[in-house]
Design an enzyme around this catalytic site. Structure first.
Site, PDB file in Angstrom:
ATOM      1  N   LYS A  55       0.831  -1.205   0.000  1.00  0.00           N
ATOM      2  CA  LYS A  55       0.000   0.000   0.000  1.00  0.00           C
ATOM      3  C   LYS A  55       0.863   1.253   0.000  1.00  0.00           C
ATOM      4  O   LYS A  55       0.558   2.244  -0.674  1.00  0.00           O
ATOM      5  CB  LYS A  55      -0.936  -0.019   1.209  1.00  0.00           C
ATOM      6  CG  LYS A  55      -2.002  -1.112   1.131  1.00  0.00           C
ATOM      7  CD  LYS A  55      -2.728  -1.313   2.451  1.00  0.00           C
ATOM      8  CE  LYS A  55      -3.698  -2.488   2.382  1.00  0.00           C
ATOM      9  NZ  LYS A  55      -4.312  -2.807   3.687  1.00  0.00           N
ATOM     10  N   GLN A  99      -4.049  -1.441  10.143  1.00  0.00           N
ATOM     11  CA  GLN A  99      -3.844  -2.733   9.502  1.00  0.00           C
ATOM     12  C   GLN A  99      -4.403  -3.866  10.361  1.00  0.00           C
ATOM     13  O   GLN A  99      -4.103  -3.985  11.536  1.00  0.00           O
ATOM     14  CB  GLN A  99      -2.350  -2.961   9.240  1.00  0.00           C
ATOM     15  CG  GLN A  99      -2.033  -4.268   8.538  1.00  0.00           C
ATOM     16  CD  GLN A  99      -2.675  -4.377   7.166  1.00  0.00           C
ATOM     17  OE1 GLN A  99      -2.681  -3.423   6.385  1.00  0.00           O
ATOM     18  NE2 GLN A  99      -3.220  -5.542   6.846  1.00  0.00           N
ATOM     19  N   ASP A 122     -10.654   3.505   4.711  1.00  0.00           N
ATOM     20  CA  ASP A 122     -10.712   2.055   4.520  1.00  0.00           C
ATOM     21  C   ASP A 122     -12.106   1.503   4.794  1.00  0.00           C
ATOM     22  O   ASP A 122     -12.352   0.314   4.632  1.00  0.00           O
ATOM     23  CB  ASP A 122      -9.682   1.371   5.429  1.00  0.00           C
ATOM     24  CG  ASP A 122      -9.294  -0.016   4.940  1.00  0.00           C
ATOM     25  OD1 ASP A 122      -9.371  -0.261   3.723  1.00  0.00           O
ATOM     26  OD2 ASP A 122      -8.896  -0.850   5.773  1.00  0.00           O
TER      27      ASP A 122
END
Length: 282
Positions: A55, A99, A122
């Site tokens: 990413k 994450q 996200d």
């Protein structure tokens, strides 16, 4: 005579999205704004390290600042929430990504829900999920957004179609079901307790496989002419559908890799740029 299936090239769709983002990033830079994605990683999980690096590299390639915050495995929930709150308050940060997974002693839901809705690029917060359900969310979960983006890129109709989603996770199965419903599909959500799954899948015009099991969806489950969206990724570059078997029945199908995955990352980048533009307007 069988018609050749259309391979839905996610890598190409992702490249198109990123090319459009590059122009928008340049326009923001002219106004003194550089989009910034902050990624928080707790512990040293090898898979997480790989995802974060991927990413970060994707950000750098198109001019997004990638800020990595590495925390020790023994970080407490309170300490993690403090870090997220600092990022919420940082005007130079436009998107925050925590994450997954975090160590088991951390309250992951509390951590996700500490992320500001304006920086939830996200699509992991409870509020973001609710906004997606109402069709007003700025940043839906990235994989569901990628699935819809691929369908749109290939002009595959959603309205009036029967979509069967296999999987009910809060960041994939559930939100993609709501997004398809909001686009006027008739949606059936299936899961590990669903009976006669193969028969239900056979009735689908659009199949979304998001179950996390390699080659789970069999070729004879697919109605001739159905569209198959494989959102799975398992060891060995294997998706959640038996690709070769499903290919024989589907009118269109996503490969693994180079299908939904690249577009998922592209949507994360897009949401970060969207967030930077929104803060500029505000």
């Amino acid at each position: 005579m069988t018609t050749k299936s259309l391979i839905l090239d996610g890598a190409q769709v992702a490249d198109t999205i990123k090319a459009q983002l590059t122009k928008r990033i340049e326009q923001l830079a002219d106004k003194g704004v550089i989009p910034c994605l902050a990624t928080v990683i707790v512990g040293d999980d090898p898979a997480s390290e790989t995802y974060v690096r991927m990413k970060g590299n994707a950000c750098k390639r198109i001019g997004i600042v990638s800020r990595r915050i590495q925390l020790a495995k023994d970080t407490t929930t309170t300490q993690l929430l403090d870090v997220i709150q600092q990022l919420n308050n940082d005007p130079l940060v436009h998107g925050i990504l925590l994450q997954h997974p975090v160590p088991s002693h951390i309250d992951e839901r509390a951590a996700f829900d500490t992320i500001s809705i304006d920086k939830d690029v996200d699509g992991v917060t409870t509020l973001g999920f609710a906004q997606t359900a109402f069709g007003i969310g700025a940043f839906p979960s990235c994989t569901p957004a990628a699935i819809v983006a691929i369908l749109d890129a290939y002009n595959i109709s959603i309205e009036g179609k029967h979509a069967v989603v296999i999987g009910r996770s809060p960041i994939l199965g559930k939100p993609v079901s709501l997004m398809l419903l909001n686009r006027n599909a008739t949606v059936t959500i299936c899961h590990s307790k669903t009976q006669h799954l193969d028969q239900i899948v056979k009735s689908a015009d659009i199949v979304v496989a998001a179950v996390g099991r390699p080659k789970f969806v069999q070729g004879d489950w697919i109605k001739p002419g159905a569209v198959v969206m494989d959102a799975g990724y398992n060891k060995g570059n294997i998706g959640d559908v038996d690709y070769d078997a499903c290919l024989r029945h589907a009118s269109a199908i996503t490969p693994v890799p180079a299908g939904v995955g690249p577009v998922t990352i592209a949507m994360l980048l897009k949401h970060t740029v969207d967030a930077a533009e929104r803060t500029r307007i505000l």
